[in-house]
Every structure is written in structure tokens, then in C-alpha cells.
Design a protein around this motif. Structure first.
Motif, PDB file in Angstrom:
ATOM      1  N   GLY A 288       6.841  -5.247  37.096  1.00  0.00           N
ATOM      2  CA  GLY A 288       7.580  -6.076  38.031  1.00  0.00           C
ATOM      3  C   GLY A 288       6.736  -6.948  38.933  1.00  0.00           C
ATOM      4  N   THR A 289       5.390  -6.873  38.812  1.00  0.00           N
ATOM      5  CA  THR A 289       4.551  -7.704  39.673  1.00  0.00           C
ATOM      6  C   THR A 289       4.533  -9.157  39.222  1.00  0.00           C
ATOM      7  OG1 THR A 289       2.597  -7.097  38.362  1.00  0.00           O
ATOM      8  CG2 THR A 289       3.070  -5.767  40.322  1.00  0.00           C
ATOM      9  N   SER A 290       4.956  -9.409  37.974  1.00  0.00           N
ATOM     10  CA  SER A 290       5.108 -10.781  37.475  1.00  0.00           C
ATOM     11  C   SER A 290       6.279 -10.785  36.507  1.00  0.00           C
ATOM     12  CB  SER A 290       3.835 -11.262  36.768  1.00  0.00           C
ATOM     13  OG  SER A 290       3.546 -10.461  35.637  1.00  0.00           O
ATOM     14  N   ARG A 291       6.772 -11.958  36.196  1.00  0.00           N
ATOM     15  CA  ARG A 291       7.949 -12.030  35.333  1.00  0.00           C
ATOM     16  C   ARG A 291       7.665 -11.482  33.937  1.00  0.00           C
ATOM     17  NH1 ARG A 291      10.858 -17.833  36.837  1.00  0.00           N
ATOM     18  NH2 ARG A 291      11.971 -17.052  38.674  1.00  0.00           N
ATOM     19  N   PHE A 292       6.466 -11.736  33.437  1.00  0.00           N
ATOM     20  CA  PHE A 292       6.101 -11.180  32.129  1.00  0.00           C
ATOM     21  C   PHE A 292       4.580 -11.098  32.052  1.00  0.00           C
ATOM     22  CE2 PHE A 292       6.358 -10.430  27.575  1.00  0.00           C
ATOM     23  CZ  PHE A 292       7.541  -9.720  27.499  1.00  0.00           C
ATOM     24  N   GLY A 293       4.060  -9.998  32.614  1.00  0.00           N
ATOM     25  CA  GLY A 293       2.623  -9.812  32.687  1.00  0.00           C
ATOM     26  C   GLY A 293       2.103  -8.826  31.664  1.00  0.00           C
ATOM     27  N   SER A 294       0.950  -8.226  31.963  1.00  0.00           N
ATOM     28  CA  SER A 294       0.281  -7.337  31.005  1.00  0.00           C
ATOM     29  C   SER A 294       1.132  -6.113  30.685  1.00  0.00           C
ATOM     30  CB  SER A 294      -1.079  -6.909  31.560  1.00  0.00           C
ATOM     31  OG  SER A 294      -0.928  -6.279  32.831  1.00  0.00           O
ATOM     32  N   TYR A 295       1.782  -5.540  31.692  1.00  0.00           N
ATOM     33  CA  TYR A 295       2.617  -4.366  31.431  1.00  0.00           C
ATOM     34  C   TYR A 295       3.747  -4.706  30.467  1.00  0.00           C
ATOM     35  CZ  TYR A 295       6.226  -0.860  31.862  1.00  0.00           C
ATOM     36  OH  TYR A 295       7.185   0.073  31.549  1.00  0.00           O
ATOM     37  N   GLU A 296       4.439  -5.798  30.741  1.00  0.00           N
ATOM     38  CA  GLU A 296       5.582  -6.183  29.917  1.00  0.00           C
ATOM     39  C   GLU A 296       5.166  -6.486  28.480  1.00  0.00           C
ATOM     40  OE1 GLU A 296       6.678  -6.374  34.035  1.00  0.00           O
ATOM     41  OE2 GLU A 296       5.022  -7.344  32.982  1.00  0.00           O
ATOM     42  N   ILE A 297       4.017  -7.118  28.301  1.00  0.00           N
ATOM     43  CA  ILE A 297       3.536  -7.444  26.957  1.00  0.00           C
ATOM     44  C   ILE A 297       3.238  -6.167  26.167  1.00  0.00           C
ATOM     45  CG2 ILE A 297       1.619  -8.475  25.661  1.00  0.00           C
ATOM     46  CD1 ILE A 297       1.469 -10.608  27.885  1.00  0.00           C
ATOM     47  N   VAL A 298       2.538  -5.220  26.804  1.00  0.00           N
ATOM     48  CA  VAL A 298       2.194  -3.966  26.125  1.00  0.00           C
ATOM     49  C   VAL A 298       3.461  -3.153  25.854  1.00  0.00           C
ATOM     50  CG1 VAL A 298       0.949  -1.779  26.343  1.00  0.00           C
ATOM     51  CG2 VAL A 298      -0.140  -3.912  27.057  1.00  0.00           C
ATOM     52  N   ALA A 299       4.392  -3.135  26.797  1.00  0.00           N
ATOM     53  CA  ALA A 299       5.642  -2.393  26.610  1.00  0.00           C
ATOM     54  C   ALA A 299       6.440  -2.954  25.437  1.00  0.00           C
ATOM     55  CB  ALA A 299       6.469  -2.442  27.889  1.00  0.00           C
ATOM     56  N   GLU A 300       6.469  -4.275  25.294  1.00  0.00           N
ATOM     57  CA  GLU A 300       7.159  -4.886  24.158  1.00  0.00           C
ATOM     58  C   GLU A 300       6.463  -4.554  22.846  1.00  0.00           C
ATOM     59  OE1 GLU A 300      10.143  -7.498  23.607  1.00  0.00           O
ATOM     60  OE2 GLU A 300      10.317  -5.594  24.668  1.00  0.00           O
TER      61      GLU A 300
ATOM     62  N   THR B 191      12.667  -7.905  32.231  1.00  0.00           N
ATOM     63  CA  THR B 191      12.808  -8.972  33.227  1.00  0.00           C
ATOM     64  C   THR B 191      14.018  -8.746  34.140  1.00  0.00           C
ATOM     65  OG1 THR B 191      14.047 -10.294  31.596  1.00  0.00           O
ATOM     66  CG2 THR B 191      11.683 -10.720  31.789  1.00  0.00           C
ATOM     67  N   GLU B 192      14.679  -7.585  33.974  1.00  0.00           N
ATOM     68  CA  GLU B 192      15.863  -7.240  34.772  1.00  0.00           C
ATOM     69  C   GLU B 192      16.931  -8.321  34.671  1.00  0.00           C
ATOM     70  OE1 GLU B 192      14.606  -6.194  38.709  1.00  0.00           O
ATOM     71  OE2 GLU B 192      13.427  -4.476  38.022  1.00  0.00           O
ATOM     72  N   SER B 193      17.136  -8.790  33.439  1.00  0.00           N
ATOM     73  CA  SER B 193      18.076  -9.883  33.193  1.00  0.00           C
ATOM     74  C   SER B 193      19.443  -9.423  32.711  1.00  0.00           C
ATOM     75  CB  SER B 193      17.486 -10.839  32.142  1.00  0.00           C
ATOM     76  OG  SER B 193      16.225 -11.326  32.528  1.00  0.00           O
ATOM     77  N   GLY B 194      19.571  -8.154  32.356  1.00  0.00           N
ATOM     78  CA  GLY B 194      20.749  -7.683  31.643  1.00  0.00           C
ATOM     79  C   GLY B 194      22.062  -7.802  32.379  1.00  0.00           C
ATOM     80  N   LEU B 195      22.016  -7.831  33.718  1.00  0.00           N
ATOM     81  CA  LEU B 195      23.253  -7.898  34.494  1.00  0.00           C
ATOM     82  C   LEU B 195      23.547  -9.301  35.014  1.00  0.00           C
ATOM     83  CD1 LEU B 195      22.909  -4.586  36.557  1.00  0.00           C
ATOM     84  CD2 LEU B 195      24.211  -4.980  34.447  1.00  0.00           C
ATOM     85  N   SER B 196      22.786 -10.276  34.543  1.00  0.00           N
ATOM     86  CA  SER B 196      22.946 -11.641  35.062  1.00  0.00           C
ATOM     87  C   SER B 196      24.239 -12.298  34.595  1.00  0.00           C
ATOM     88  CB  SER B 196      21.747 -12.504  34.656  1.00  0.00           C
ATOM     89  OG  SER B 196      21.616 -12.541  33.240  1.00  0.00           O
TER      90      SER B 196
END
Length: 349
Positions: A312-324, A33-38
């Protein structure tokens, strides 16, 4: 009574193992989610609380605006967008604090109740040092992206943070196994033990390259399988860097996956032969998991690559779920191999 005490300590350590796995998964979500530098500051105590009013939120947002990631990638962010990424980094750090509290409270409780024997002192010192080191590496990693030039944290430091977490995970697991697994459930076979250790070492390299993949965001560069953009071997290999080049990193990550899957077939055959002779051993109960998990991991890896254009097309979509899921199964594979490794000694007891 001694066995009950050792079992209680082992259960506490296994709770820690579960919490470390969750911590690594939260780290994965933070990255995806590119949150690490927040969160731009390291406040071990006061940082446990999120901003409590709009002025405090705006102050944190203004700090984030000073770094390159906001200026070049997220300049369109609203305060609500910032709150979303802030939450994941804050929760990741909060879980690390909770993990430390669980270990500290358990340690004090068992120490007062005299559950520890002398042989546990040095391992516990080492365990706490590993935990502290992991926190330090985490901040060094975050600091590498808190400037106006870099858009993300350094991928090598990200890999160091990831591998340090896995070392802590495996050490805690090994410590628990020593306390809870009866000696009669362990068998002796030097050749199989060495084979398992070699596979774990190769897996360690593979996991490092997985972290390089994540840190470099290398998957979208070659979102095809089995060929790499129409090639079996990329033009960049081996002339360019094996650590910094997106194509080479993904190529090596894939080749290591194929190597591991092949080795696991031979490992599984050997494990079955041993299990037939030692039906009451821990290996007989655990041998199926590494083989099944490595095959599942290969499938998830393929889908992660194929879904990479959706990154990156959604905050937590299909790519992010599979990657996790890919990251979770990798940890399960490592854990299952460590259990099997512990179950087989190199030498007779």
C-alpha cells in the motif's frame, strides 16, 4: 476430419484457459490496488461502458463515498484517485464479459459447423453453468463490502470467488486435454495417479489459505521468515480461529507450502521413474514443470512476506509485483499438475 474438428475445439478451449488466467490476475490487481469496491452496482450490460463525462464520473464517485472503505480509508481521495481504482475493477469486469463473448461466439460457430459430438453436450452445459456461477459469486463477494461497516470484501467470499475461478480453469483445461491428447500418450499407474490427486487436493487447500491471506491482508502481521515474529509457532495456534485469525492463517499457509514442497520432491522422483519406462508419454514431457514451479512458488512466497511492510505504500510497487507473480505461478503450478494428472490414468484403457 474428426481429429481436425476436435483440435479446433480444443484450441478454442485453451484460449479460454489463457483468458481465465488473465482474469484471475486482473482480480489480483483489483485486490492489491483496493479497487474492488469502486463500482457499487452490478450492471451486466450497461456496465460495459465506463462513465463518459465528468458528471457521470462524479455520480459514480458519490456512490463510492457512501461505503465504509471510502469513509474510513480513502476519505482523502480525489476524483482522479477514484478513476484509477475504478479502471481496474471496470477492466476486470470487462475482461469477464469478453471471456463470455469468446465462449459464446466459439460455441455458436462450432455448433453451426457441426464440430461437436454428443459427448461434448453435457460438458459444455456444465462449463457454461460454472461460468455463470462464477459471475454470481463475484457479485456476492463485492456486495459483502458495500456497506458502512466493512472496509474490504469478506475474505471467505473472496476465497470462494478465487477457487470457483480455478475450478472453471481446470475444468476447461481438462475438457481441452480430452480432445487434443492422443490416448497413446497417456499411461496407467493407479498409485502415481492417486499421489498426484492428493497433491492437487492439498494445493487446493493451500490456494484457499492464500486467498484468506489476501482477503485478511495477513502478510504485514508477520513480515518475517523463517520465524513468525520470532516464533516457530504463533501464540494464537491452535486456540484461535484457523480461518479468521491473521497469525494462524499465515502459519497454516506456510506449513502447507512446506508440505507441498516436500511431497513434490517424492512426486518428482516417482515421475522420473515412470517417464524412463514411458519416454513418449505426456508425463515425460510435463513432469519437470510442477517440481520447478513449486520451488519457485516457495521463493516468491518468502519474498511476498518479506516485502509485506511495503503493502500500500505505492499504487503498484515491489510488493504488488511479487504478490502478482506469486499468484501467477500458483496457477501455472495447478495447470501443470492437472496436465500430469490427465497424463496418468488410474486404470488401464
Amino acid at each position: 476430419m474428426v481429429q481436425k474438428k476436435r483440435k479446433a475445439v480444443a484450441i478454442w478451449l485453451l484460449v479460454g484457459v489463457g483468458m481465465i488466467i488473465i482474469q484471475v490476475l486482473l482480480g489480483g490487481i483489483t485486490r492489491l490496488t483496493e479497487s474492488g469496491l469502486s463500482i457499487t452496482e452490478w450492471k451486466p450490460v450497461t456496465g460495459a461502458l465506463p462513465p463518459l463525462n465528468e458528471n457521470a464520473w462524479q455520480t459514480e464517485f458519490d456512490k463510492y463515498k457512501q461505503i465504509g472503505q471510502f469513509q474510513y480509508l480513502h476519505s482523502d481521495f480525489t476524483l482522479d484517485d477514484f478513476k484509477f481504482i475504478f479502471f481496474w475493477e471496470w477492466f476486470h469486469r470487462l475482461w469477464a464479459r469478453l471471456l463470455g463473448i469468446v465462449f459464446a461466439i466459439g460455441f455458436i460457430y462450432f455448433l453451426v459447423k457441426k464440430y461437436f459430438d454428443r459427448g461434448m453436450v453435457v460438458p459444455f452445459v456444465f462449463l457454461f453453468l460454472l461460468g455463470a456461477l462464477q459471475g454470481l459469486i463475484g457479485w456476492i463477494m463485492v456486495a459483502s463490502g458495500l456497506n458502512e461497516e466493512d472496509l474490504y470484501v469478506n475474505h471467505i467470499k473472496l476465497a470462494m470467488h478465487f477457487i470457483a475461478a480455478l475450478v472453471l480453469l481446470c475444468y476447461t483445461l481438462w475438457f481441452a486435454l480430452k480432445l487434443i491428447v492422443p490416448s497413446e500418450q497417456r499411461i496407467s499407474n493407479k498409485r502415481f495417479s492417486n499421489f498426484t490427486i492428493i497433491i492437487i487436493l492439498i494445493l487446493g487447500i493451500q490456494l484457499t489459505y492464500g486467498a484468506f491471506m489476501a482477503g485478511l491482508k495477513a502478510a504485514p502481521y508477520v513480515p518475517t521468515w523463517p520465524l513468525l515474529n520470532g516464533m516457530w509457532v504463533p501464540d494464537s495456534f491452535p486456540g484461535k480461529s484457523w480461518v479468521n485469525n491473521h497469525f494462524n492463517v499465515q502459519f497454516l499457509h506456510r506449513q502447507l507450502a512446506y508440505l507441498l514442497a516436500t511431497l513434490m520432491i517424492f512426486w518428482f522422483i516417482s515421475a522420473n521413474r515412470l517417464a524412463l519406462r514411458e519416454k513418449k508419454s505426456l508425463l515425460a514431457r510435463a513432469k519437470n514443470f510442477p517440481f520447478l514451479l513449486v520451488m519457485l512458488q516457495v521463493v516468491l512466497g518468502v519474498f511476498t512476506v518479506l516485502l509485506a511492510p511495503k503493502m500500500g505504500t505505492s499504487r503498484f510497487g515491489s510488493y504488488e509485483i511479487v504478490a502478482e507473480a506469486h499468484q501467477l505461478v500458483a496457477m501455472f503450478l495447478l495447470v501443470s499438475l492437472f496436465i500430469c494428472s490427465y497424463s496418468v490414468r488410474r486404470q488401464s484403457a
